[in-house]
Enzyme design. Structure first.
Site, PDB file in Angstrom:
ATOM      1  N   ASP A 116      -6.408 -59.927  10.854  1.00 30.29           N
ATOM      2  CA  ASP A 116      -6.775 -61.121  10.101  1.00 30.29           C
ATOM      3  C   ASP A 116      -6.733 -60.874   8.594  1.00 30.29           C
ATOM      4  OD1 ASP A 116      -8.179 -63.830   9.935  1.00 30.29           O
ATOM      5  OD2 ASP A 116      -9.645 -62.549   8.916  1.00 30.29           O
TER       6      ASP A 116
ATOM      7  N   GLU B 258      -1.033 -43.670  18.179  1.00 34.48           N
ATOM      8  CA  GLU B 258      -1.726 -42.615  18.910  1.00 34.48           C
ATOM      9  C   GLU B 258      -1.760 -42.889  20.413  1.00 34.48           C
ATOM     10  OE1 GLU B 258      -5.613 -42.394  17.260  1.00 34.48           O
ATOM     11  OE2 GLU B 258      -4.933 -41.799  15.249  1.00 34.48           O
TER      12      GLU B 258
END
Length: 523
Positions: free
Chosen positions: A206, A260
């Site tokens: 956002d 990751e």
């Protein structure tokens, strides 16, 4: 969720994303507000629609000053929506149906009720003082500079106890985090890991353009395009509050966290800006930023064939090498497309969204042809409306509940809904009507899934004249042609290949497009 093999295109390239505004999707507790269990209950609608991922607007604990975008705890669920167990159950149910789950991530600001801000505000010496953006008053007193809040008024509020101002690009109850502080960055990246570890497939990030405003606190210059009647915040060009160089460093840090996890998780960035500014969020030559910086051009486009064609060409040309496009017609902040261009052209818009090259996002209700629902002043919730009543900035009309069934509560709730229900025929009626907007969206997503030319193929404009846009999608030897009539009158069509899908039912005249008709044809 079943992910594709590593040597295949990333799943999100051929996907369709569906935005769920949880307050307005489905209530299961009888309080008039939607919840996580309600989303789980209505997943069959999402699956039948033919989308691949759901993006859920904020569900975190919040005072709801900005309806969840003022976060008081990043690693929990607001009781209004349920519990973490409810969230885990929703993720499991979605994955079992082959749906990816994306969450809203709100990194630029917290609620003023977040424990971090309470500590930061307690004294200038507090260890978390530098977790937020604080500044001394201007030399003559008053706010440190001329920056404006997106909700109107100064972007600074004075803390009388400590004598400094805190920055809030949005509401005063949404203090801006200081992303220049390594501890803040580490804490927010750990928030991402918390949800990734719970099975989330990605985030919509956002308000990322405001993440790291200028440290020099330089005044923003006037925007010459501003006129009375426009939002007050647009009176200034956001030269020092948006798209600063450090923002792109933060985007790369978020991407490293996504990397990751195997397979790599998806990041969609919300950044309103010029085309070059938006393109910068893809990252450098290695495309190490967001995979999909939101492309909002269709929301603001002049609805003419020539304008749309020019916009698509410009966007395609601006994409960095190897970057993947995306398209969106609306969201929880912007007027609904069917109201902007009318119900007949909304069907053309649906076909455009589903046949352009790139990942499309559908905002809940678009598949029903929903229009903005008028909100009486006494029922207004949105601070945009309350801060500027009657000026048309309020977002409540685009956030109204989904009408699932006939009846006063529309199958959404057993109590009074938090906002009025309406804007379209209910899902139950549209599901039974082969000519409905819902039926059209289902056919479009099914065709897109069946045709790699639509989901992964190349794009080329073939013609644009006399209110008609014609373009080609090609994948290998398979060639499809899309023709869209933007006029409320019949238009000639040179291409006469077999029709795979039309926005119109009934017989079609060879060489002619019906008024407001769109067609997908074999090449």
């Amino acid at each position: 969720m079943t992910h594709r093999s590593p040597d295949a295109a990333p799943w999100w390239r051929s996907a369709v994303v569906y935005q769920i505004y949880p307050r307005s999707f489905q209530d299961t507790t009888g309080d008039g507000v939607g919840d996580l269990a309600g989303i789980a209950r209505r997943l069959d609608h999402v699956v039948a629609l033919g989308v691949d991922a759901i993006w859920i607007s904020p569900i975190y604990p919040s005072p709801m000053k900005d309806f969840g975008y003022d976060v008081a705890d990043y690693c929990a669920v607001d009781p209004l929506f349920g519990t973490l167990a409810d969230f885990d159950a929703l993720v499991a149910a979605a994955h079992a149906r082959g749906l990816a789950v994306l969450l809203d991530f709100v990194p630029s600001h917290t609620s003023d009720e977040h424990p971090w801000f309470r500590e930061s505000r307690s004294s200038r010496e507090n260890a978390r003082r530098d977790w937020y953006v604080w500044a001394d008053p201007a030399p003559g007193g008053g706010p440190p500079n001329n920056w404006l809040s997106e909700f109107g008024g100064p972007a600074w509020s004075l803390d009388e106890a400590t004598g400094q101002y805190w920055l809030h690009i949005y509401l005063r109850e949404q203090p801006a985090l200081n992303w220049r502080n390594p501890d803040v960055q580490a804490a927010m990246l750990d928030v991402m890991r918390f949800w990734f570890d719970r099975g989330v497939d990605g985030f919509r990030v956002d308000a990322v353009e405001h993440l790291v405003p200028s440290a020099a606190l330089t005044d923003n210059p006037p925007d010459p395009a501003w006129r009375p009647g426009m939002q007050e915040a647009r009176a200034l060009h956001r030269a020092y509050t948006a798209h600063q160089p450090e923002v792109f460093d933060a985007a790369r840090a978020m991407r490293r966290v996504a990397g990751e996890y195997a397979p790599e998780r998806l990041l969609i960035g919300e950044a309103y800006g010029t085309l070059p500014e938006v393109m910068a969020y893809y990252g450098g030559e290695g495309l190490d930023g967001f995979q999909l910086p939101f492309n909002f051009q269709l929301i603001f486009a002049e609805w003419r064939a020539e304008s749309i064609a020019s916009m698509v060409e410009g966007y395609e040309a601006a994409l960095p090498a190897g970057a993947w496009p995306n398209w969106v017609m609306g969201n929880h902040d912007r007027p609904r497309i069917a109201g902007r261009i009318g119900p007949a052209q909304a069907r053309v818009a649906a076909m455009l969204l589903m046949t352009l090259r790139g990942t499309p996002t559908i905002y809940q209700g678009e598949e029903l042809g929903m229009v903005d629902v008028p909100i009486p002043p006494e029922m207004a919730h949105d601070p945009m409306e309350k801060n500027a009543p009657g000026q048309g900035f309020g977002r409540d009309p685009v956030r109204t509940p989904i009408p699932w069934e006939d009846g006063p509560k529309a199958g959404f709730t057993t109590d009074e809904p938090w906002l009025p229900i309406g804007g379209a025929p209910p899902v139950s009626a549209q599901a039974a009507d082969p000519g409905s907007m819902l039926a059209l969206y289902r056919r479009l997503t099914a065709l897109r899934r069946a045709e790699p030319a639509l989901s992964l193929g190349s794009y080329r404009t073939l013609a644009c004249a006399d209110d008609v846009l014609v373009f080609e999608r090609r994948h290998g030897e398979r060639r499809l042609v899309v023709a869209l009539n933007f006029a409320d009158a019949e238009r000639p069509l040179a291409h006469e290949g077999p029709v795979l899908l039309s926005t119109h039912a009934g017989d079609r005249v060879a060489g002619r497009l019906a008024p407001n008709e769109g067609r997908v044809m074999e090449g």
